[in-house]
Each structure stands twice: as structure tokens, then as C-alpha cells.
Design a protein around this motif. Structure first.
Motif, short mmCIF file in Angstrom:
data_model
loop_
_atom_site.label_atom_id
_atom_site.label_comp_id
_atom_site.label_asym_id
_atom_site.label_seq_id
_atom_site.Cartn_x
_atom_site.Cartn_y
_atom_site.Cartn_z
N PRO A 62 13.77 -9.42 -21.04
CA PRO A 62 12.98 -8.20 -21.29
C PRO A 62 13.66 -7.21 -22.23
N ASN A 63 14.98 -7.12 -22.18
CA ASN A 63 15.69 -6.18 -23.06
C ASN A 63 15.51 -6.57 -24.53
N VAL A 64 15.60 -7.87 -24.82
CA VAL A 64 15.40 -8.35 -26.19
C VAL A 64 13.97 -8.11 -26.63
N GLN A 65 13.02 -8.42 -25.75
CA GLN A 65 11.61 -8.23 -26.09
C GLN A 65 11.30 -6.78 -26.43
N LYS A 66 11.85 -5.87 -25.64
CA LYS A 66 11.58 -4.45 -25.84
C LYS A 66 12.08 -3.97 -27.21
N LYS A 67 13.25 -4.45 -27.63
CA LYS A 67 13.80 -4.03 -28.92
C LYS A 67 12.89 -4.43 -30.08
N TRP A 68 12.38 -5.67 -30.02
CA TRP A 68 11.53 -6.14 -31.11
C TRP A 68 10.15 -5.49 -31.08
N GLU A 69 9.67 -5.14 -29.92
CA GLU A 69 8.36 -4.49 -29.84
C GLU A 69 8.37 -3.10 -30.47
N GLN A 70 9.56 -2.55 -30.62
CA GLN A 70 9.69 -1.24 -31.25
C GLN A 70 9.76 -1.34 -32.77
N LYS A 71 9.57 -2.56 -33.31
CA LYS A 71 9.66 -2.76 -34.75
C LYS A 71 8.41 -3.47 -35.30
N PRO A 72 7.24 -2.85 -35.19
CA PRO A 72 6.03 -3.49 -35.72
C PRO A 72 6.06 -3.56 -37.24
N ILE A 73 5.34 -4.53 -37.79
CA ILE A 73 5.26 -4.67 -39.24
C ILE A 73 3.83 -4.38 -39.72
N LYS A 74 3.73 -4.08 -41.00
CA LYS A 74 2.41 -3.79 -41.58
C LYS A 74 1.60 -5.08 -41.68
N ASP A 75 0.30 -4.92 -41.84
CA ASP A 75 -0.58 -6.07 -41.94
C ASP A 75 -0.51 -6.73 -43.32
N ASP A 76 -0.71 -8.04 -43.33
CA ASP A 76 -0.91 -8.78 -44.58
C ASP A 76 -2.42 -8.93 -44.81
N LYS A 77 -2.80 -9.08 -46.07
CA LYS A 77 -4.19 -9.42 -46.37
C LYS A 77 -4.45 -10.86 -45.92
N VAL A 78 -5.63 -11.12 -45.46
CA VAL A 78 -5.99 -12.47 -45.02
C VAL A 78 -6.37 -13.28 -46.25
N LEU A 79 -5.46 -14.17 -46.67
CA LEU A 79 -5.67 -14.98 -47.86
C LEU A 79 -5.93 -16.45 -47.53
N GLN A 80 -5.75 -16.81 -46.26
CA GLN A 80 -5.93 -18.19 -45.83
C GLN A 80 -6.72 -18.20 -44.52
N THR A 81 -7.63 -19.13 -44.37
CA THR A 81 -8.44 -19.19 -43.17
C THR A 81 -7.64 -19.70 -41.97
N ASN A 82 -8.06 -19.32 -40.78
CA ASN A 82 -7.42 -19.77 -39.55
C ASN A 82 -7.92 -21.17 -39.20
N ASP A 83 -7.42 -22.14 -39.93
CA ASP A 83 -7.81 -23.53 -39.73
C ASP A 83 -7.00 -24.13 -38.59
N ARG A 84 -7.40 -25.31 -38.12
CA ARG A 84 -6.64 -26.00 -37.08
C ARG A 84 -5.21 -26.23 -37.56
N GLY A 85 -4.25 -25.88 -36.70
CA GLY A 85 -2.85 -26.09 -37.03
C GLY A 85 -2.17 -24.92 -37.71
N THR A 86 -2.94 -23.89 -38.12
CA THR A 86 -2.30 -22.74 -38.74
C THR A 86 -1.63 -21.86 -37.67
N VAL A 87 -0.56 -21.17 -38.10
CA VAL A 87 0.23 -20.32 -37.21
C VAL A 87 0.00 -18.86 -37.62
N THR A 88 -0.36 -18.02 -36.67
CA THR A 88 -0.79 -16.66 -36.97
C THR A 88 -0.21 -15.68 -35.96
#
Length: 253
Positions: free
Chosen positions: A156-182
Motif C-alpha cells: 500500500p505504501n508504494v501504491q500511494k506514492k504512485w497515485e499521487q503522480k497522475p499523468i496527462k491524457d494522450d490523444k486516442v490514436l489507436q483503437t482498443n482492439d483485442r490484445g491492446t494494453v490501455t
């Protein structure tokens, strides 16, 4: 695909031990104690060996119980190689897969990141890998014919540290096809650590701002074999608060 943030509560237990010493009260008691002391001295070596053996048995039993209690599937071994365009390939070993009658099978998937699809998301994923964040992370949400979700650290300590560092959104340039990681989100500009693999083509996610960062090159049969016994029952807030301890206790096997 959405998640909530929770605070962590710590509990600690301090083990205590005590030693009691008894001395003779009179000559008769002293003689009895001397006889008992001589007897103990004579067999002390055997008593010690028995105590060591019992302790070893208890330790092995305890370790075995801990292994049986591991819940969900986990990304236990991750190796990486570079590719052209600053993308990388990740070989990830999965455990506790359900293949035929075997519910403890293992398999390896190969994921390739695509910086030209989502540069910010790819950079965050690389950072998570380099920090060994995803080691022993569990697939805590499995929705048949939709997605499998992971990316919450067992500590939980590790999780909390990273949750405090959100990133900006990317534009959606590729569809959510089978096997894609998002990356999963809790709204605009909230991507942190949680990701999912699309089990089928989920094009409707494109319009909702979910930008794929990579794709499973091989091993989708193992993604399909991830145990769906608990579905969406694990509570993400409690995973944030208690980590893998919560999953092991409440969602074994």
C-alpha cells in the motif's frame, strides 16, 4: 476501468516473551530439583534436537500455507528488450492460470509498447517496469469477453506514492482492439498505475478517451486463461489500503 482513491491504515503487533525461574524451598525440594536437573542434563541434547525439528516442521507448514493463499494471477517475472522507435518489448510470466483441469498453470505473454500511439502513457509504463512496480501485481478484475485489469501494487505504501503522480491524457490514436494494453482512469488527467488488456475489440472505449499504449504480441491464450472466479468482486479501495494481504485473505486461488 474506473477506480477510487483510499487512505491506508496501519496496524502493528509486537510479540512478547517471558522467562520464569523457580528455585528450591527446602532440602527435600532441593534433592528433587537436583534429580530433575540431572535428568534434564542427561537428555538435554535430545530435547534440543526435538525442539529444532518441531520448529522446522512448523516453518515449512507456514511457508506452504502462504503459497496456497496467493490470490489471483500475478506478473511475477518481467524481462525487457528495446525496439525501434523507443518502444520496448516485455516478457511477462503469469501464474495461477486455468488451463484444462490445471488451475495453477503458468504462461508467458509478450507485450510491445508503442510510443507513437501514446507517448505519455508509454513513458509511465516504462517507469513502472523500471521501478519493478508491477512485480507480483495481481489481475484483480476479470470481466469475460471484455477486459482483464491489473496494476495495483501489493504494498500500500508504494501504491500511494504512485497515485499521487497522475499523468496527462494522450490523444486516442489507436483503437482498443483485442490484445491492446490501455491505462484505466478515474476521469480526465488521472492515469496513474492501473492498466487493462482488451479481451476483445472494444471500439466504444476510443470515444471515452482510453488510449492504448501497446499490444500483446503473443500469449493471448494465457490472458484468456486468467482465472475469472472472482470477477469484479475485489474492492479496489481495500486493495489500495491493504494490498495483496487483502487479496490473499479474501480471494484465494
Amino acid at each position: 476501468l474506473r477506480y477510487k482513491k483510499q487512505q491506508k491504515k496501519l496496524d502493528s503487533i509486537i510479540p512478547l516473551s517471558s522467562i520464569m525461574q523457580i528455585g528450591p524451598e527446602d532440602d527435600m525440594q532441593s534433592n528433587k530439583n537436583n534429580k530433575w536437573s540431572n535428568l534434564c542434563s542427561r537428555y538435554r541434547r535430545y530435547i534440543f534436537l526435538i525442539a529444532v525439528l518441531v520448529s522446522a516442521i512448523l516453518l515449512v507448514f507456514s511457508l506452504g500455507r502462504g503459497q496456497e493463499g496467493d490470490s489471483r494471477e500475478s506478473a511475477s517475472t518481467i524481462s525487457t528488450t528495446s525496439t525501434d522507435g523507443n518502444g520496448r518489448k516485455f516478457s511477462i510470466k503469469l501464474g495461477n492460470l486455468v488451463i484444462g483441469d490445471d488451475s495453477k498453470a503458468t504462461g508467458t505473454i509478450l507485450i510491445e509498447t508503442k510510443p507513437d500511439w501514446a507517448p505519455l502513457g508509454v513513458d509511465r509504463f516504462h517507469n513502472l517496469i523500471d521501478a519493478q512496480f508491477l512485480e507480483d501485481c495481481r489481475f484483480f478484475r476479470v470481466v469475460n469477453n471484455f477486459i482483464v485489469q491489473f496494476g495495483m501494487n501489493g504494498d500500500p505504501n508504494v501504491q500511494k506514492k504512485w497515485e499521487q503522480k497522475p499523468i496527462k491524457d494522450d490523444k486516442v490514436l489507436q483503437t482498443n482492439d483485442r490484445g491492446t494494453v490501455t491505462f484505466a482512469t478515474a476521469g480526465p488527467g488521472t492515469r496513474t498505475t492501473q492498466l487493462f488488456i482488451n479481451s476483445k475489440k472494444n471500439k466504444f472505449l476510443d470515444s471515452e478517451g482510453f488510449a492504448p499504449i501497446g499490444i500483446v504480441l503473443s500469449g493471448m491464450e494465457f490472458v484468456d486463461a486468467i482465472n475469472d472466479k472472482w470477477g469484479e468482486k475485489p474492492n479496489q479501495g481495500k486493495i489500495t489500503e491493504y494490498g495483496n494481504e487483502y487479496l490473499d485473505k479474501n480471494f484465494p486461488g
